[in-house]
Design an enzyme around this catalytic site. Structure first.
Site, PDB file in Angstrom:
ATOM      1  N   CYS A 105       0.818  -1.210   0.000  1.00 37.67           N
ATOM      2  CA  CYS A 105       0.000   0.000   0.000  1.00 37.67           C
ATOM      3  C   CYS A 105       0.856   1.266   0.000  1.00 37.67           C
ATOM      4  CB  CYS A 105      -0.915   0.023   1.223  1.00 37.67           C
ATOM      5  SG  CYS A 105      -2.165  -1.268   1.238  1.00 37.67           S
ATOM      6  N   ARG A 109       4.369   1.453  -0.748  1.00 35.51           N
ATOM      7  CA  ARG A 109       5.590   1.521  -1.554  1.00 35.51           C
ATOM      8  C   ARG A 109       5.575   0.526  -2.709  1.00 35.51           C
ATOM      9  NH1 ARG A 109       9.678   1.854   1.615  1.00 35.51           N
ATOM     10  NH2 ARG A 109       8.437   2.041   3.526  1.00 35.51           N
ATOM     11  N   THR A 149       5.191  -4.542  11.928  1.00 31.62           N
ATOM     12  CA  THR A 149       5.774  -5.829  11.531  1.00 31.62           C
ATOM     13  C   THR A 149       5.241  -6.352  10.200  1.00 31.62           C
ATOM     14  OG1 THR A 149       4.074  -6.997  12.815  1.00 31.62           O
ATOM     15  CG2 THR A 149       6.147  -6.484  13.936  1.00 31.62           C
ATOM     16  N   ALA A 159     -10.881  -9.597   3.192  1.00 29.24           N
ATOM     17  CA  ALA A 159     -10.649 -10.511   4.317  1.00 29.24           C
ATOM     18  C   ALA A 159      -9.160 -10.773   4.513  1.00 29.24           C
ATOM     19  CB  ALA A 159     -11.395 -11.831   4.087  1.00 29.24           C
ATOM     20  N   MET A 199      -4.902  -6.793   6.686  1.00 34.25           N
ATOM     21  CA  MET A 199      -5.247  -5.454   7.154  1.00 34.25           C
ATOM     22  C   MET A 199      -6.690  -5.391   7.648  1.00 34.25           C
ATOM     23  SD  MET A 199      -4.261  -2.452   7.867  1.00 34.25           S
ATOM     24  CE  MET A 199      -2.698  -2.228   7.038  1.00 34.25           C
TER      25      MET A 199
END
Length: 432
Positions: A56, A58, A120, A195, A198
């Site tokens: 998201c 890079r 992480t 799902a 994130m």
């Protein structure tokens, strides 16, 4: 071989550009093949290596190549692949050679370059990128070593510093924003679209607020159902979204779709059906799931990953001591890696020396075997063999000594003395 990282991220480019440069997972393997071809040439002594990291925040190309014009070639390829003019893309692109590329990889994996300091998730994403590159046959000695050391450094940083403690995640930031719109999240109906990891994190944070209803919509019904059941929620078909959007006060979306799945018209109809009660929408996808024009609607509060980043950064300042510790660890490991890289530069020379010496050996052995088969004296044959090998093996060094003069000659003499430990020194007049 030269290392190079070229890319854009949340520091250098807005989400509107990042989504245009993102690589869907299914495109990465074929993209790696065409990217490697940029650096293939008849003069290249080594096979180029490559990996693509696309998240998201890079899109980065990691490569190892003999091409001295790698930066220009990589930028041109990225521009042509995504059909974005070079002049538009270039101001947002960073190109990091050698030690800068190594340092960047270590910082990214350790969470120092993330929007959420110390998070992480990026480490898992890097491991996925390496796995994909391996499956595509795009990795070799150099990038394999870089990434293995990258993962080791990330483990060391997270294990010896507090870089990941007390961080404000994107999911927690989404809840904080929702609480600014609604007095009680517990009174609201929440819809999650997707799902993946994130969405799972966001569902965990919102579920802790005890919402009135929690629903998951996903293309794969079974996966959506499993996630919904974890939080005592319900699943619904993604196809029902246009007709049921008005039921929800909070909508969080993060899918892998390459095109928006929520358009302006659908949201306008939902707002009208809700009699202009506000809708809080969070779009965590890149490319975006929700058309940006939706944010202009009066009763819609739309936030993207960049918007949430501002809240996340508020909590980063308090952990600068941990950052300093992490940077010190990384700097030491960068130097260690560069030492390894320097030793690799002599490998082709050593390999060539072995090949040449072995060719000489085989030629002389073959000659000796013919003489022995002819019935020549074995002792004489062995003497001739050893003499021929001696002459041919020292021919190169002696020729070099005869060709150079002055300081170069003195340096070469010192070098040769190192090779042949029993060579007499210049102040040794005994002749022994």
């Amino acid at each position: 071989m030269q290392l190079l990282t070229i890319g854009i991220n949340h520091h250098t480019a807005p989400v509107a550009l990042r989504e245009r440069v993102a690589f869907p997972l299914e495109q990465i393997k074929p993209a790696l093949v065409t990217f490697k071809n940029v650096f293939l040439g008849p003069q290249a002594p080594n096979t180029p290596e490559a990996a693509i990291l696309s998240t998201c925040n890079r899109t980065e190309l990691y490569c190892a190549t003999d091409d001295r014009a790698a930066r220009e070639g990589a930028l041109r390829w990225l521009s042509e692949y995504h059909r974005i003019p070079v002049d538009e893309l270039a101001p947002h692109v960073y190109a990091l050679p050698q030690s800068e590329a190594v340092r960047h990889a270590f910082r990214v994996a350790s969470g120092l370059d993330s929007m959420v300091l110390g998070e992480t998730q990026i480490l898992g994403q890097m491991k996925d990128a390496v796995r994909t590159a391996t499956e595509a046959g795009a990795l070799g000695t150099y990038l394999n070593q870089l990434f293995q050391r990258t993962f080791a450094v990330a483990k060391e940083v997270r294990g010896t510093t507090e870089i990941g403690t007390q961080s404000v995640s994107m999911a927690a930031a989404a809840v904080r924003l929702a609480q600014r719109i609604f007095e009680k999240v517990s009174d609201q109906r929440v819809l999650f679209i997707g799902a993946g990891e994130m969405i799972e994190l966001c569902a965990t944070h919102f579920a802790a607020q005890g919402p009135r209803e929690l629903v998951v919509a996903n293309r794969t019904a079974e996966r959506g159902q499993r996630l919904a059941e974890r939080f005592n929620g319900r699943a619904m078909p993604l196809a029902d979204l246009p007709t049921r959007m008005h039921e929800f006060d909070i909508i969080v979306s993060c899918t892998a779709s390459t095109l928006p799945i929520i358009g302006l018209g659908a949201v306008e109809r939902a707002v009208k059906a809700r009699r202009h009660r506000p809708i809080f929408m969070v779009d965590l996808a890149v490319p975006r799931d929700i058309e940006p024009e939706v944010g202009k609607l009066k009763d819609v509060f739309l936030y993207t990953v960049d918007d949430l980043g501002a809240i996340v950064r508020e909590g980063n300042a308090s952990r600068q001591a941990a950052v300093a510790q992490a940077e010190a660890i990384i700097e030491t490991r960068v130097q260690n890696f560069m030492q390894w890289l320097d030793t690799r530069s002599v490998v082709p020379v050593i390999r060539h020396m072995h090949t040449q010496a072995d060719a000489l050996r085989r030629a002389e052995v073959e000659k000796a075997q013919k003489l022995l088969a002819r019935g020549d004296d074995p002792a004489a044959v062995l003497e001739a063999l050893s003499q021929a090998l001696t002459n041919k093996l020292i021919h190169g060094p002696t020729s070099a000594l005869n060709r150079v003069n002055g300081a170069d000659r003195d340096s070469l003499i010192d070098l040769m003395r190192g090779f042949y430990q029993h060579a007499p020194r210049s102040n040794d007049q005994s002749g022994h």
